[in-house]
Design a protein around this motif. Structure first.
Motif, PDB file in Angstrom:
ATOM      1  N   THR A  13       0.667  -0.544  -0.379  1.00 18.49           N
ATOM      2  CA  THR A  13       0.090  -0.208   0.044  1.00 18.49           C
ATOM      3  C   THR A  13       0.671   1.266   0.134  1.00 18.49           C
ATOM      4  O   THR A  13       0.604   2.328  -1.393  1.00 18.49           O
ATOM      5  CB  THR A  13      -1.127   0.049   1.366  1.00 18.49           C
ATOM      6  N   LEU A  33       2.824   2.097  -3.846  1.00 17.99           N
ATOM      7  CA  LEU A  33       1.621   2.877  -4.244  1.00 17.99           C
ATOM      8  C   LEU A  33       1.711   4.102  -4.188  1.00 17.99           C
ATOM      9  O   LEU A  33       1.415   4.348  -4.762  1.00 17.99           O
ATOM     10  CB  LEU A  33       0.558   1.649  -4.948  1.00 17.99           C
ATOM     11  N   ALA A  34       1.516   4.439  -2.900  1.00 16.29           N
ATOM     12  CA  ALA A  34       0.730   5.595  -2.568  1.00 16.29           C
ATOM     13  C   ALA A  34       2.733   6.670  -2.777  1.00 16.29           C
ATOM     14  O   ALA A  34       2.052   7.527  -3.553  1.00 16.29           O
ATOM     15  CB  ALA A  34       1.112   5.458  -1.044  1.00 16.29           C
ATOM     16  N   LEU A  65       4.128   5.898  -5.983  1.00 17.62           N
ATOM     17  CA  LEU A  65       4.225   5.798  -6.494  1.00 17.62           C
ATOM     18  C   LEU A  65       3.342   7.021  -7.227  1.00 17.62           C
ATOM     19  O   LEU A  65       3.896   7.904  -8.246  1.00 17.62           O
ATOM     20  CB  LEU A  65       3.979   4.392  -7.212  1.00 17.62           C
ATOM     21  N   ALA A  66       1.881   6.711  -6.721  1.00 22.29           N
ATOM     22  CA  ALA A  66       1.286   7.753  -6.938  1.00 22.29           C
ATOM     23  C   ALA A  66       2.033   9.760  -6.508  1.00 22.29           C
ATOM     24  O   ALA A  66       1.389  10.445  -7.974  1.00 22.29           O
ATOM     25  CB  ALA A  66      -0.614   7.806  -5.835  1.00 22.29           C
ATOM     26  N   LEU A  67       2.512   9.855  -5.572  1.00 22.83           N
ATOM     27  CA  LEU A  67       2.588  11.345  -5.982  1.00 22.83           C
ATOM     28  C   LEU A  67       4.103  11.112  -6.212  1.00 22.83           C
ATOM     29  O   LEU A  67       4.259  12.283  -6.339  1.00 22.83           O
ATOM     30  CB  LEU A  67       3.349  10.595  -3.980  1.00 22.83           C
ATOM     31  N   LEU A  69       4.246  10.246  -9.462  1.00 20.81           N
ATOM     32  CA  LEU A  69       3.607  10.615 -10.409  1.00 20.81           C
ATOM     33  C   LEU A  69       2.785  11.713 -10.569  1.00 20.81           C
ATOM     34  O   LEU A  69       2.768  12.783 -11.958  1.00 20.81           O
ATOM     35  CB  LEU A  69       2.477   9.609 -10.741  1.00 20.81           C
ATOM     36  N   THR A  70       2.238  12.559  -9.650  1.00 21.75           N
ATOM     37  CA  THR A  70       1.482  13.191  -9.347  1.00 21.75           C
ATOM     38  C   THR A  70       1.981  14.827  -9.148  1.00 21.75           C
ATOM     39  O   THR A  70       1.440  15.865  -9.119  1.00 21.75           O
ATOM     40  CB  THR A  70       0.545  13.447  -8.951  1.00 21.75           C
ATOM     41  N   VAL A 126       9.741   8.781 -10.124  1.00 18.22           N
ATOM     42  CA  VAL A 126       9.153   7.520 -10.844  1.00 18.22           C
ATOM     43  C   VAL A 126       9.405   6.310 -11.062  1.00 18.22           C
ATOM     44  O   VAL A 126       8.998   5.546 -10.863  1.00 18.22           O
ATOM     45  CB  VAL A 126       8.353   7.791 -11.461  1.00 18.22           C
ATOM     46  N   ALA A 136       8.781   3.030  -8.410  1.00 17.17           N
ATOM     47  CA  ALA A 136       8.091   1.492  -9.441  1.00 17.17           C
ATOM     48  C   ALA A 136       9.087   1.203  -9.041  1.00 17.17           C
ATOM     49  O   ALA A 136       8.199  -0.860  -8.848  1.00 17.17           O
ATOM     50  CB  ALA A 136       7.312   1.689 -10.715  1.00 17.17           C
ATOM     51  N   ALA A 175       7.554  -0.759  -5.454  1.00 13.13           N
ATOM     52  CA  ALA A 175       5.897  -1.066  -5.683  1.00 13.13           C
ATOM     53  C   ALA A 175       6.237  -2.302  -6.167  1.00 13.13           C
ATOM     54  O   ALA A 175       5.586  -2.872  -5.970  1.00 13.13           O
ATOM     55  CB  ALA A 175       5.111  -0.121  -6.009  1.00 13.13           C
TER      56      ALA A 175
END
Length: 421
Positions: free
Chosen positions: A311, A314-315, A317-319, A321-322, A390, A394, A397
């Motif tokens: 979890t 993945l969080a 990776l989201a940070l 990317l965004t 990133v 990745a 993750a």
């Protein structure tokens, strides 16, 4: 003293109960420090060199990926070294292999300081990893010679307090040495550290494998030992879990100097400070785990920690990317993730070692080689995928997710009643 009964382990394939070859022993502080220093030799060889990676790339005319290969080359050399040294320690005893290995670590460290190009440096780092693997694999075998189950897991976690000093202080020390004597001076310092450790091991490390318990035979016996391990599917599953945990950590280790220093513009001192704070998270997590195994079976801890790790990766990776929350948000999630990294390896290793006490050196070598091999193979993907935040997130993750899948499919951790042992 822990009055709770040690959780039962599956019977060893050798047929010998763990208690017959793991006599009661209470480690004192000096013993823990000795084992911790042995386990820390590969970590120190990695972390003290981290701030120098960009300088090595510039000085030797190499790419960032080439500089990172000097890190992963040591890991792969360590994987092969453990496969060789583990069976050797089952045959020759624990002292002789580690004394030879540390001595050759000193020699290769000095040769690294003289390397004329990136390719010779990578090759020498492979040899350095091969030889200093003797310290970590013998330390693991020493633990299995005397401890099993939760006791072994608790000691492994306590060792992380000593091993954790490397990420806390080694990058800062390495940066200071490199600032004064260049990156080549860092390898001279590694040689000095190895020489000091050799003296301590020679004077203080006990022989825990008496002659009557040593395995006869050479290559054939080693192959037979590894064949026994490979036939034990449960052992193999537990043995690879530390590898994917190490892949998460090493992806951060090899990627962070470029991500934080070049991607976010941090100075060498700022990077060292962040690395030390994250190192504190590693140590804190290990100590929390050491307390938890007094109350909960190791497999129960693993089955909760791995989904949490997935979890958090993945969080992260989201940070990445965004860009949400910027660097502060990224560092907070990264700290939480790294605080969980040291839960899985000691618990999975203790459970795996408990299944094969008669060939503890070979089993420890298999676990260590898998850990170094997986992390050494996976972590270069950070550079291959671009070396940015990133790419790092990745790979972290992906490593955590594969580890969770192995736990779910190849062990009884999530099956009815399977996690009670």
């Amino acid at each position: 003293m822990n009055s709770r009964p040690t959780p039962a382990l599956p019977p060893e394939p050798t047929g010998a109960p763990a208690s017959t070859d793991a006599p009661a022993y209470v480690p004192n502080a000096k013993y823990v420090l000795l084992l911790g220093a042995m386990c820390a030799l590969p970590a120190v060889s990695t972390d003290i060199y981290l701030p120098s990676l960009p300088d090595v790339a510039r000085d030797l005319g190499a790419t960032a990926t080439g500089a990172q290969l000097t890190m992963t080359g040591m890991l792969l050399g360590g994987a092969v070294g453990q496969l060789v040294i583990g069976p050797a320690s089952d045959r020759l005893g624990r002292r002789l292999p580690v004394l030879i290995g540390i001595a050759l670590h000193v020699v290769t460290s000095l040769l690294c300081a003289l390397a004329p190009g990136i390719v010779p440096l990578i090759a020498l780092r492979v040899l350095q990893g091969f030889f200093n693997a003797s310290a970590s694999v013998v330390a693991m075998a020493l633990i299995r010679d005397r401890f099993v189950g939760s006791d072994a897991s608790r000691l492994l976690s306590r060792l992380m307090l000593v091993i954790g000093v490397a990420p806390l202080f080694a990058p800062t020390i390495g940066g200071l040495i490199a600032g004064f004597a260049g990156w080549r001076g860092v390898f001279v310092a590694l040689a000095v550290f190895g020489a000091g450790l050799w003296v301590v091991v020679w004077r203080r490390m006990p022989e825990t494998l008496p002659a009557e318990r040593r395995r006869d035979g050479g290559l054939r016996a080693a192959i037979a030992g590894y064949a026994t391990l490979l036939r034990d599917r449960h052992f193999v599953a537990l043995a690879v879990l530390p590898g994917f945990g190490a892949a998460v950590l090493m992806s951060y280790v090899v990627g962070s100097p470029f991500v934080l220093r070049e991607g976010y513009g941090l100075s060498a001192n700022q990077f060292a400070l962040i690395f030390a704070v994250n190192g504190a998270g590693l140590v804190l997590g290990a100590q929390v785990n050491a307390s938890l195994v007094r109350r909960y079976a190791p497999i129960r801890i693993i089955r909760i920690v791995l989904p949490l790790s997935v979890t958090l990766t993945l969080a992260l990776l989201a940070l990445a990317l965004t860009g949400f929350g910027g660097l502060p948000a990224l560092l907070v999630v990264m700290w939480m993730l790294l605080a969980l990294v040291n839960f899985t390896p000691p618990n999975a290793s203790a459970l795996a070692l408990g299944r094969h006490g008669a060939i503890a050196g070979t089993a420890a070598a298999f676990i260590g080689a898998t850990q170094a091999g997986v992390s050494g193979t996976v972590s270069p993907l950070v550079g291959v995928l671009g070396g940015d935040v990133v790419a790092m997130a990745a790979v972290m993750a992906g490593s955590a997710t594969i580890g969770f899948i192995v736990l779910a499919l190849a062990t009884p951790a999530y099956r009815a009643g399977g996690w009670t042992t």
